[in-house]
Enzyme design. Sequence first.
Site, PDB file in Angstrom:
ATOM      1  CE1 TYR A   1       6.749  -8.610 -10.925  1.00 34.12           C
ATOM      2  CE2 TYR A   1       6.211  -8.758 -13.266  1.00 34.12           C
ATOM      3  CZ  TYR A   1       5.998  -8.189 -12.020  1.00 34.12           C
ATOM      4  OH  TYR A   1       5.055  -7.209 -11.860  1.00 34.12           O
TER       5      TYR A   1
ATOM      6  N   GLY B   1       0.790  -1.236   0.000  1.00 35.83           N
ATOM      7  CA  GLY B   1       0.000   0.000   0.000  1.00 35.83           C
ATOM      8  C   GLY B   1       0.818   1.278   0.000  1.00 35.83           C
TER       9      GLY B   1
ATOM     10  CG  LEU C   1       3.388   3.427  -9.360  1.00 41.13           C
ATOM     11  CD1 LEU C   1       3.448   4.936  -9.535  1.00 41.13           C
ATOM     12  CD2 LEU C   1       4.061   2.739 -10.549  1.00 41.13           C
ATOM     13  CB  VAL C   2      -0.257   0.308  -7.722  1.00 44.75           C
ATOM     14  CG1 VAL C   2      -1.731   0.063  -7.990  1.00 44.75           C
ATOM     15  CG2 VAL C   2       0.559   0.104  -9.000  1.00 44.75           C
ATOM     16  N   GLY C   3      -0.249   1.486  -4.736  1.00 42.86           N
ATOM     17  CA  GLY C   3      -0.921   1.630  -3.441  1.00 42.86           C
ATOM     18  C   GLY C   3      -1.164   3.090  -3.084  1.00 42.86           C
TER      19      GLY C   3
ATOM     20  NE  ARG D   1       8.131  -2.716 -22.396  1.00 40.48           N
ATOM     21  CZ  ARG D   1       8.801  -3.390 -23.342  1.00 40.48           C
ATOM     22  NH1 ARG D   1       8.329  -3.446 -24.581  1.00 40.48           N
ATOM     23  NH2 ARG D   1       9.924  -4.017 -23.057  1.00 40.48           N
TER      24      ARG D   1
ATOM     25  N   PRO E   1      -2.402  -5.134 -15.054  1.00 44.84           N
ATOM     26  CG  PRO E   1      -1.774  -3.865 -13.206  1.00 44.84           C
ATOM     27  CD  PRO E   1      -1.893  -5.276 -13.682  1.00 44.84           C
ATOM     28  CB  THR E   2      -0.072  -1.969 -19.627  1.00 44.11           C
ATOM     29  OG1 THR E   2      -0.742  -0.786 -19.191  1.00 44.11           O
ATOM     30  CG2 THR E   2      -0.975  -2.769 -20.537  1.00 44.11           C
TER      31      THR E   2
END
Length: 325
Positions: free
Chosen positions: A143, A9, A12-14, A215, A170-171
């Site tokens: 990964y 959390g 970056l995403v959290g 990308r 997610p990309t």
Amino acid sequence: MSVILVTGGTGLVGKAIQHIIETEPEGSRFGKKPGEQWIFVSSSEGDLRDPEQTKRLFEKYKPTHVIHLAALVGGLFKNMKYKLTFLRDNILINDNVLHNAYLSQTKKVISCLSTCVFPDKVTYPLDETKIHLGLPHDSNFGYAHAKRMVDVQNHAYKDQFGCNFTSAIPTNVFGPHDNFDLEGAHVIPGLIHKCHIAKKNGTPFVVSGTGKPLRQFIYSNDLAKLFIWQLREYDDVEPVILSVGEGEEVSIKEVADAIVKAMDFKGEYTFDATRADGQFRKPASNKKLLSLMGGFQFTPFNEALDFTVKWFVENYDKARTGVKA
Ligand code: NAP
Ligand code: GDP
């Protein structure tokens, strides 16, 4: 009362999910709903590679829902160097989180995968049915295999125990609070930091590889809204790709050009073609997402990039930059 535990959390995403939950109007599609308690945890509250620490975290918060983001994460060069660590750490983290969610009867878990999990050789665009159709690209072999297993686990937990476990794919993601470490980072934060140093020191800005790979990038705040949607409005074991449209591919050169512009960098700018390019492209379809959501307004790439660069410059001292040059 819902207790939503976000593992990873503080990343970056959290941080983006926390930002959206705290800033969208309360009760709106992406805002906090009455009766919801959101908890954002980092590894300081428990190393999820460890079964005991994971168990204690679940006992402490008793989550009804989990958005599982915690992972050993890194860009191409870190993935190439530490394949076994990426494989092992992520297998351990995912197994501990899913098994404790099962044992504590958590109502729902969304785990975060990545478009890296897809086969390298497969017909494009990538969609949710193609995860297991061939080997992933060799550069992120560890990964990708660890993350793929989450989809296998989700199906097994559902079939044997009826668990409501699913995953999001997610990309490439970017935004404020990213990891801007020079060698370990993904391309956007890595190049923002490198360009910042080149500007400060009057040295060349060197982009790794040929600049030709493509990308799809998603802004972290957009991705955060999609996770919140998936948590509330999607109940199926099959993953959902969380992405901009397949027509929105950007080359690494276009990324570097946009960073040079956003940073107003006027110095020498080159490509080091002796370094790896990684996978050439991995275009993913967001058809399933958009048909389920009924449309979504993505932030334009250049606008999100400008905002991220501005955030990095203004927050350099507190940003995750690794060793400062
Ligand atoms: P990030 O910024 O590196 O954050 C990682 C988070 O995971 C941090 O909160 C970190 O806590 C936590 N974490 C790492 N190891 C842990 C451990 N052993 N125990 C407990 N917590 C641990 O990563 P991110 O970019 O936000 O990635 C979030 C998710 O999105 C990951 O599952 C990643 O695979 C996926 N994803 C990312 C991208 C991308 O481009 N960034 C693309 C596709 C998918 P500490 O800071 O305390 O270590
Ligand atoms: P990937 O999508 O998993 O391969 O992850 P990255 O975000 O690391 O993107 C890698 C692409 O960006 C490759 O084509 C690299 O050659 C290119 N690239 C250029 N400069 C950099 C850099 O400084 N860091 C990283 N990670 N990639 C870079």
